[in-house]
Design an enzyme around this catalytic site. Structure first.
Site, short mmCIF file in Angstrom:
data_model
loop_
_atom_site.label_atom_id
_atom_site.label_comp_id
_atom_site.label_asym_id
_atom_site.label_seq_id
_atom_site.Cartn_x
_atom_site.Cartn_y
_atom_site.Cartn_z
N ASN A 181 -13.61 -0.26 -1.05
CA ASN A 181 -13.28 -1.53 -0.36
C ASN A 181 -13.21 -1.32 1.15
O ASN A 181 -13.63 -2.20 1.90
CB ASN A 181 -11.96 -2.10 -0.90
CG ASN A 181 -12.16 -2.83 -2.21
OD1 ASN A 181 -12.65 -3.96 -2.23
ND2 ASN A 181 -11.82 -2.17 -3.31
N ARG A 235 12.36 7.95 2.06
CA ARG A 235 11.47 6.79 2.07
C ARG A 235 11.61 5.96 3.35
O ARG A 235 10.64 5.48 3.91
CB ARG A 235 11.77 5.95 0.83
CG ARG A 235 10.75 4.90 0.52
CD ARG A 235 9.40 5.56 0.41
NE ARG A 235 8.36 4.63 0.75
CZ ARG A 235 7.56 4.04 -0.12
NH1 ARG A 235 7.66 4.34 -1.40
NH2 ARG A 235 6.65 3.20 0.26
N MET A 244 -1.69 3.29 -2.96
CA MET A 244 -0.98 3.41 -4.24
C MET A 244 0.52 3.66 -4.11
O MET A 244 1.18 4.01 -5.09
CB MET A 244 -1.64 4.50 -5.10
CG MET A 244 -3.06 4.17 -5.51
SD MET A 244 -3.22 2.58 -6.36
CE MET A 244 -2.54 3.00 -7.97
N LEU A 257 5.37 -0.35 -1.06
CA LEU A 257 5.99 -0.38 0.27
C LEU A 257 7.38 -1.00 0.18
O LEU A 257 7.62 -1.92 -0.61
CB LEU A 257 5.10 -1.16 1.22
CG LEU A 257 3.74 -0.48 1.47
CD1 LEU A 257 2.72 -1.46 2.02
CD2 LEU A 257 3.91 0.70 2.42
N ASN A 297 -3.21 -7.59 0.36
CA ASN A 297 -3.54 -6.61 -0.68
C ASN A 297 -4.65 -7.18 -1.55
O ASN A 297 -4.81 -8.39 -1.66
CB ASN A 297 -2.30 -6.32 -1.55
CG ASN A 297 -2.57 -5.27 -2.60
OD1 ASN A 297 -3.26 -4.27 -2.34
ND2 ASN A 297 -2.06 -5.47 -3.80
N HIS A 335 -5.92 -6.92 -5.52
CA HIS A 335 -5.43 -6.46 -6.83
C HIS A 335 -6.46 -6.83 -7.90
O HIS A 335 -6.90 -7.99 -7.95
CB HIS A 335 -4.08 -7.13 -7.14
CG HIS A 335 -3.54 -6.72 -8.47
ND1 HIS A 335 -2.96 -5.49 -8.69
CD2 HIS A 335 -3.53 -7.37 -9.66
CE1 HIS A 335 -2.61 -5.40 -9.97
NE2 HIS A 335 -2.95 -6.52 -10.58
N SER A 346 -7.93 -10.48 -6.99
CA SER A 346 -7.19 -11.42 -6.15
C SER A 346 -6.83 -10.76 -4.83
O SER A 346 -6.36 -9.62 -4.80
CB SER A 346 -5.87 -11.84 -6.83
OG SER A 346 -6.09 -12.30 -8.14
N GLU A 375 8.24 -8.39 -3.73
CA GLU A 375 7.99 -8.31 -5.17
C GLU A 375 6.53 -7.93 -5.42
O GLU A 375 5.61 -8.54 -4.84
CB GLU A 375 8.30 -9.67 -5.82
CG GLU A 375 8.30 -9.62 -7.33
CD GLU A 375 8.46 -11.00 -7.96
OE1 GLU A 375 8.06 -11.16 -9.12
OE2 GLU A 375 8.94 -11.92 -7.27
N ASP A 431 2.80 -7.46 -6.35
CA ASP A 431 1.66 -8.28 -6.77
C ASP A 431 2.03 -9.75 -6.98
O ASP A 431 1.45 -10.44 -7.83
CB ASP A 431 1.04 -7.73 -8.08
CG ASP A 431 0.50 -6.32 -7.91
OD1 ASP A 431 0.09 -5.98 -6.79
OD2 ASP A 431 0.51 -5.56 -8.90
N GLN A 488 -15.42 -4.60 -9.22
CA GLN A 488 -15.43 -3.94 -7.91
C GLN A 488 -16.57 -4.46 -7.03
O GLN A 488 -16.40 -4.62 -5.82
CB GLN A 488 -15.50 -2.42 -8.08
CG GLN A 488 -14.10 -1.86 -8.33
CD GLN A 488 -14.08 -0.47 -8.92
OE1 GLN A 488 -15.09 0.21 -8.95
NE2 GLN A 488 -12.92 -0.06 -9.41
N GLU A 534 -15.22 -7.44 -5.56
CA GLU A 534 -14.22 -7.13 -4.52
C GLU A 534 -14.88 -6.83 -3.19
O GLU A 534 -14.37 -7.20 -2.13
CB GLU A 534 -13.38 -5.92 -4.94
CG GLU A 534 -12.42 -6.20 -6.09
CD GLU A 534 -11.44 -5.06 -6.33
OE1 GLU A 534 -11.84 -3.88 -6.17
OE2 GLU A 534 -10.28 -5.36 -6.68
C1 GRF Z 1 -9.52 -1.65 -6.00
O1 GRF Z 1 -10.10 -1.95 -7.22
C2 GRF Z 1 -8.37 -2.56 -5.71
O2 GRF Z 1 -8.42 -3.75 -6.41
C3 GRF Z 1 -7.16 -1.78 -6.14
O3 GRF Z 1 -7.49 -0.43 -5.92
C4 GRF Z 1 -8.89 -0.26 -5.99
C5 GRF Z 1 -9.29 0.54 -4.80
O4 GRF Z 1 -10.61 1.02 -4.91
N1 GRF Z 1 -5.98 -2.21 -5.44
P1 GRF Z 1 -11.34 1.68 -3.67
O5 GRF Z 1 -10.51 2.89 -3.22
O6 GRF Z 1 -11.43 0.66 -2.59
O7 GRF Z 1 -12.68 2.11 -4.18
#
Ligand code: GRF
Length: 183
Positions: A18, A65, A90, A93, A107, A109, A136, A143, A145, A171, A174
């Protein structure tokens, strides 16, 4: 790209496909910097290939943290971003971090929110017998997602689909969706 472009900082943890789409399709914005919490994240290489400043900040290098989130936010703010964009970041936050970037934190998701928050969304959508799946882009709130959805992209689930085929299709969606929303 012009100096008037929106400045975007991207946070990653992994492959960064992405991130690559955001770089390749930058229109009305510029990717000013990339941050990862994993030194081995391939997305850092992608940033270097485009001469974009890249940094790795690992949670384990900080006393806790709170200190980590503060250091991350200060490092991000050095780039004076208009938007901070999570692209496969991952770590969850803290609410302090999220509040600092109120309405400037996005973000992506891999589900049609509010369905399937959290992990393993492809498997769960297939097991639930869903007819559609997708992705999305949403504003981040404390909270998980759950923030306001900006835009979604979807694809029908075929009888022959498995996690591999479905994730490949989502993907690909995305990679068009995120640059469009950020732009
Ligand atoms: C994506 O599919 C996104 O929806 C999720 O994590 C993935 C990241 O993939 N939050 P990449 O590292 O961008 O290939």
């Amino acid at each position: 790209m012009s100096s008037a472009d929106c400045r975007v900082v991207v946070l990653i943890s992994g492959g960064g496909s992405n991130l690559q789409a955001l770089i390749d399709q930058a229109n009305n914005y510029q990717v000013s910097a990339v941050f990862s919490n994993k030194a081995e994240a391939f997305g850092l290489e992608r940033a270097k290939n485009h001469n974009i400043p890249s940094h790795c900040l690992r949670l384990k290098d900080y006393p806790g943290r709170g200190a980590f989130d503060l250091a991350l936010a200060d490092a991000i703010d050095a780039y004076e971003p208009d938007l901070v964009v999570l692209a496969g970041y991952m770590l969850i936050l803290s609410s302090e971090f999220v509040t600092r970037y109120h309405q400037r934190l996005l973000n992506i998701h891999p589900s049609l929110l509010p369905k399937f928050k959290g992990l393993n969304t492809y498997q769960r959508a297939l097991e639930a017998g869903e007819h559609w799946h997708g992705s999305s882009v949403h504003f981040v709130i404390p909270e998980l997602d759950a923030g306001p959805i900006v835009m979604q992209a979807k694809t029908p689930i075929e009888a022959s689909d498995d996690v591999v085929s479905l994730s490949a299709r989502v993907q690909a969606l995305e990679h068009k969706l995120y640059p469009k929303v950020v732009g």
